[in-house]
Scaffold this motif. Structure first.
Motif, mmCIF file in Angstrom:
data_model
loop_
_atom_site.group_PDB
_atom_site.id
_atom_site.type_symbol
_atom_site.label_atom_id
_atom_site.label_comp_id
_atom_site.label_asym_id
_atom_site.label_seq_id
_atom_site.Cartn_x
_atom_site.Cartn_y
_atom_site.Cartn_z
ATOM 1 N N THR A 187 0.818 -1.212 0.000
ATOM 2 C CA THR A 187 0.000 0.000 0.000
ATOM 3 C C THR A 187 0.854 1.266 0.000
ATOM 4 O O THR A 187 0.353 2.336 -0.311
ATOM 5 C CB THR A 187 -0.929 0.067 1.225
ATOM 6 O OG1 THR A 187 -0.154 0.226 2.411
ATOM 7 C CG2 THR A 187 -1.835 -1.146 1.312
ATOM 8 N N ASP A 188 2.123 1.120 0.361
ATOM 9 C CA ASP A 188 3.036 2.271 0.474
ATOM 10 C C ASP A 188 2.423 3.342 1.378
ATOM 11 O O ASP A 188 2.254 4.483 0.984
ATOM 12 C CB ASP A 188 3.378 2.817 -0.906
ATOM 13 C CG ASP A 188 4.620 3.692 -0.900
ATOM 14 O OD1 ASP A 188 5.469 3.528 -0.001
ATOM 15 O OD2 ASP A 188 4.738 4.567 -1.790
ATOM 16 N N GLY A 189 2.044 2.902 2.585
ATOM 17 C CA GLY A 189 1.453 3.836 3.546
ATOM 18 C C GLY A 189 0.042 4.253 3.154
ATOM 19 O O GLY A 189 -0.379 5.374 3.420
ATOM 20 N N PHE A 190 -0.673 3.384 2.495
ATOM 21 C CA PHE A 190 -2.031 3.611 1.998
ATOM 22 C C PHE A 190 -2.089 4.754 0.985
ATOM 23 O O PHE A 190 -3.075 5.472 0.893
ATOM 24 C CB PHE A 190 -3.018 3.847 3.155
ATOM 25 C CG PHE A 190 -3.293 2.602 3.936
ATOM 26 C CD1 PHE A 190 -4.172 1.646 3.470
ATOM 27 C CD2 PHE A 190 -2.653 2.378 5.156
ATOM 28 C CE1 PHE A 190 -4.420 0.484 4.185
ATOM 29 C CE2 PHE A 190 -2.896 1.227 5.878
ATOM 30 C CZ PHE A 190 -3.778 0.273 5.389
ATOM 31 N N THR A 191 -1.012 4.892 0.202
ATOM 32 C CA THR A 191 -0.999 5.902 -0.857
ATOM 33 C C THR A 191 -1.329 5.310 -2.223
ATOM 34 O O THR A 191 -1.553 6.061 -3.171
ATOM 35 C CB THR A 191 0.376 6.606 -0.935
ATOM 36 O OG1 THR A 191 1.381 5.628 -1.206
ATOM 37 C CG2 THR A 191 0.692 7.332 0.371
ATOM 38 N N LYS A 192 -1.335 3.987 -2.325
ATOM 39 C CA LYS A 192 -1.672 3.320 -3.585
ATOM 40 C C LYS A 192 -3.093 2.768 -3.467
ATOM 41 O O LYS A 192 -3.365 1.901 -2.634
ATOM 42 C CB LYS A 192 -0.668 2.200 -3.882
ATOM 43 C CG LYS A 192 0.739 2.726 -4.111
ATOM 44 C CD LYS A 192 1.685 1.597 -4.432
ATOM 45 C CE LYS A 192 3.076 2.158 -4.703
ATOM 46 N NZ LYS A 192 4.049 1.084 -4.908
ATOM 47 N N PRO A 193 -4.012 3.274 -4.300
ATOM 48 C CA PRO A 193 -5.434 2.933 -4.122
ATOM 49 C C PRO A 193 -5.776 1.447 -4.244
ATOM 50 O O PRO A 193 -6.504 0.918 -3.401
ATOM 51 C CB PRO A 193 -6.140 3.730 -5.223
ATOM 52 C CG PRO A 193 -5.176 4.775 -5.649
ATOM 53 C CD PRO A 193 -3.808 4.263 -5.345
ATOM 54 N N SER B 166 -4.344 -0.654 -1.424
ATOM 55 C CA SER B 166 -5.002 -0.218 -0.188
ATOM 56 C C SER B 166 -6.405 -0.793 -0.081
ATOM 57 O O SER B 166 -6.818 -1.271 0.981
ATOM 58 C CB SER B 166 -5.060 1.310 -0.131
ATOM 59 O OG SER B 166 -3.761 1.850 -0.063
#
Length: 104
Positions: free
Chosen positions: A23-29, A32
Motif C-alpha cells: 500500500t506504500d502507507g495507503f498511498t496506492k489505491p 489499499s
C-alpha cells in the motif's frame, strides 16, 4: 465449520499483512482497497468462528496462521532472511497451532 472459518480468516490475515507492504502507507489505491477488504473479511470470519470456538484458542490460532504465513511470504516475496533459527521458530509456532487445535 468454525474451524474452516478460522483457517480462511488466518489466510486473509496473511493477505492483509503482506498487502500493507504494497500500500506504500495507503498511498496506492488498489493495494489499499485490497488490503482493507482482506482485513474486513478476516475479521468477519474470525467473528463467525468465535461463535463456537473458545476465544483464546481461536485468536491464538488466527494470529499464528497469520504470523507463519506472513513470515514465509516475507522470505519468499520480499527477501526477508531465512536463517535456520527463524525457520525453527516458525516450526515452533506451527507446532503450537496444531497443539491448540488438537488439545481442544
Amino acid at each position: 465449520m468454525a474451524w474452516l472459518f478460522l483457517v480462511v480468516a488466518g489466510l486473509f490475515e496473511i493477505g492483509w499483512a503482506i498487502g500493507l507492504k504494497y500500500t506504500d502507507g495507503f498511498t496506492k489505491p488498489v493495494p489499499s482497497l485490497l488490503t482493507a477488504l482482506s482485513m474486513i473479511i478476516s475479521l468477519v470470519l474470525l467473528g463467525l468462528a468465535l461463535k463456537t470456538l473458545p476465544v483464546g484458542t481461536a485468536y491464538a490460532m488466527w494470529t499464528g496462521i497469520g504470523a507463519v504465513g506472513t513470515a514465509l511470504l516475507g522470505m519468499w516475496l520480499m527477501g526477508d532472511p531465512a536463517h535456520v533459527a527463524r525457520l525453527v521458530c516458525i516450526a515452533v509456532i506451527i507446532g503450537g497451532i496444531f497443539g491448540l487445535k488438537f488439545a481442544g
